[in-house]
Motif scaffolding. Sequence first.
Motif, mmCIF file in Angstrom:
data_model
loop_
_atom_site.group_PDB
_atom_site.id
_atom_site.type_symbol
_atom_site.label_atom_id
_atom_site.label_comp_id
_atom_site.label_asym_id
_atom_site.label_seq_id
_atom_site.Cartn_x
_atom_site.Cartn_y
_atom_site.Cartn_z
ATOM 1 N N TYR A 33 0.852 -1.191 0.000
ATOM 2 C CA TYR A 33 0.000 0.000 0.000
ATOM 3 C C TYR A 33 0.886 1.239 0.000
ATOM 4 C CZ TYR A 33 -2.899 -3.580 2.280
ATOM 5 O OH TYR A 33 -3.540 -4.754 2.602
ATOM 6 N N ASN A 97 -5.657 -10.483 5.140
ATOM 7 C CA ASN A 97 -6.477 -10.269 6.325
ATOM 8 C C ASN A 97 -5.673 -9.983 7.585
ATOM 9 O OD1 ASN A 97 -8.876 -10.766 4.835
ATOM 10 N ND2 ASN A 97 -8.483 -12.949 4.996
ATOM 11 N N GLN A 98 -4.494 -9.451 7.421
ATOM 12 C CA GLN A 98 -3.650 -9.071 8.548
ATOM 13 C C GLN A 98 -3.420 -7.559 8.532
ATOM 14 O OE1 GLN A 98 -2.607 -11.166 11.082
ATOM 15 N NE2 GLN A 98 -4.086 -12.478 10.020
ATOM 16 N N PRO A 99 -3.072 -6.982 9.683
ATOM 17 C CA PRO A 99 -2.868 -5.529 9.708
ATOM 18 C C PRO A 99 -1.648 -5.099 8.891
ATOM 19 C CG PRO A 99 -2.254 -6.503 11.805
ATOM 20 C CD PRO A 99 -2.907 -7.590 11.018
ATOM 21 N N GLN A 100 -1.651 -3.834 8.534
ATOM 22 C CA GLN A 100 -0.585 -3.280 7.711
ATOM 23 C C GLN A 100 0.573 -2.806 8.587
ATOM 24 O OE1 GLN A 100 -2.271 -0.367 4.952
ATOM 25 N NE2 GLN A 100 -4.133 -1.604 4.841
ATOM 26 N N HIS A 101 1.775 -3.031 8.081
ATOM 27 C CA HIS A 101 2.991 -2.566 8.748
ATOM 28 C C HIS A 101 3.684 -1.579 7.819
ATOM 29 C CE1 HIS A 101 2.892 -5.523 12.059
ATOM 30 N NE2 HIS A 101 2.209 -6.227 11.187
ATOM 31 N N PHE A 102 4.129 -0.490 8.392
ATOM 32 C CA PHE A 102 4.644 0.632 7.616
ATOM 33 C C PHE A 102 6.164 0.718 7.617
ATOM 34 C CE2 PHE A 102 0.975 3.333 6.508
ATOM 35 C CZ PHE A 102 -0.022 2.633 7.166
ATOM 36 N N MET B 34 -7.458 -0.090 14.567
ATOM 37 C CA MET B 34 -6.054 -0.148 14.907
ATOM 38 C C MET B 34 -5.590 1.134 15.568
ATOM 39 S SD MET B 34 -5.489 -1.847 11.332
ATOM 40 C CE MET B 34 -7.232 -1.591 11.200
ATOM 41 N N TYR B 36 -1.893 3.128 15.932
ATOM 42 C CA TYR B 36 -0.497 3.219 15.527
ATOM 43 C C TYR B 36 0.177 4.329 16.328
ATOM 44 C CZ TYR B 36 -1.311 0.347 11.310
ATOM 45 O OH TYR B 36 -1.609 -0.675 10.432
ATOM 46 N N GLY B 43 7.985 5.878 10.569
ATOM 47 C CA GLY B 43 6.688 5.452 10.080
ATOM 48 C C GLY B 43 5.775 5.033 11.219
ATOM 49 N N PRO B 44 4.469 4.948 10.960
ATOM 50 C CA PRO B 44 3.527 4.471 11.977
ATOM 51 C C PRO B 44 3.858 3.029 12.382
ATOM 52 C CG PRO B 44 2.361 5.545 10.165
ATOM 53 C CD PRO B 44 3.778 5.370 9.723
ATOM 54 N N GLU B 45 3.825 2.801 13.685
ATOM 55 C CA GLU B 45 4.137 1.488 14.256
ATOM 56 C C GLU B 45 2.861 0.918 14.862
ATOM 57 O OE1 GLU B 45 6.612 1.930 17.620
ATOM 58 O OE2 GLU B 45 6.652 -0.184 18.152
ATOM 59 N N LEU B 46 2.489 -0.282 14.453
ATOM 60 C CA LEU B 46 1.252 -0.887 14.938
ATOM 61 C C LEU B 46 1.352 -1.205 16.420
ATOM 62 C CD1 LEU B 46 -1.556 -2.070 14.175
ATOM 63 C CD2 LEU B 46 -0.394 -4.267 13.849
ATOM 64 N N TYR B 49 -4.609 -3.992 17.518
ATOM 65 C CA TYR B 49 -5.453 -4.380 16.375
ATOM 66 C C TYR B 49 -6.647 -5.122 16.939
ATOM 67 C CZ TYR B 49 -6.678 -6.945 12.068
ATOM 68 O OH TYR B 49 -7.326 -7.477 10.975
ATOM 69 N N ASN B 97 -9.508 -2.789 1.774
ATOM 70 C CA ASN B 97 -8.242 -2.907 2.466
ATOM 71 C C ASN B 97 -7.606 -1.562 2.732
ATOM 72 O OD1 ASN B 97 -8.026 -5.740 2.676
ATOM 73 N ND2 ASN B 97 -7.752 -5.800 0.468
ATOM 74 N N LEU B 99 -6.904 1.705 4.687
ATOM 75 C CA LEU B 99 -6.976 2.242 6.037
ATOM 76 C C LEU B 99 -7.434 3.694 5.984
ATOM 77 C CD1 LEU B 99 -3.704 0.967 7.770
ATOM 78 C CD2 LEU B 99 -6.043 0.385 8.413
#
Lengths: 111, 111
Positions: A33, A97-102, B34, B36, B43-46, B49, B97, B99
Amino acid sequence: DSGVTQTPKHLITATGQRVTLRCSPRSGDLSVYWYQQSLDQGLQFLIQYYNGEERAKGNILERFSAQQFPDLHSELNLSSLELGDSALYFCASSASNQPQHFGDGTRLSIL
Amino acid sequence: QKEVEQDPGPLSVPEGAIVSLNCTYSNSAFQYFMWYRQYSRKGPELLMYTYSSGNKEDGRFTAQVDKSSKYISLFIRDSQPSDSATYLCAMISNAGNMLTFGGGTRLMVKP
């Protein structure tokens, strides 16, 4: 470390120019993304690729395009740059279907 | 009106305080939520969730979702100076998908 790698970290260029931002997703993630973060608009979704195919599009300008290659890395191409394109550009990746990591983003400065 | 509203802060608290961060949303299609954390120039860190309404705890962090009120919260217990960052809520519908982010709340924890 999220496992998402973006290069370059910082890019300085002039109006009217074209740049390419690169993203390597986490190992095993098929979705990539692209987001734009600016002070006035916050984080805005641009486009998503899944296993080489475009999956979803946000408010991405026609001057912007992206692609995902067979090795799953992705590139975001920005052309005819304007002062207002100055922003942070983030890439994220996810498994199904898993969260996004940036990643840590590319800071684009247009002079 | 934005789909996701978040108080921009800044929120300044003393070390050890309990911090409450909140977001409201208008789109009932949002199903996954979520939080972050974003440090400057990163960057944004999860962090969290969640899917269903209710609470989810992870260490000093608790995420709370109330779908009937379209309201989500993040609580940070025993806050530390290292928690000083911008906290972003993000949401995703079942079908898409993409966000959708809140504008972020800047938190400062003072020693």
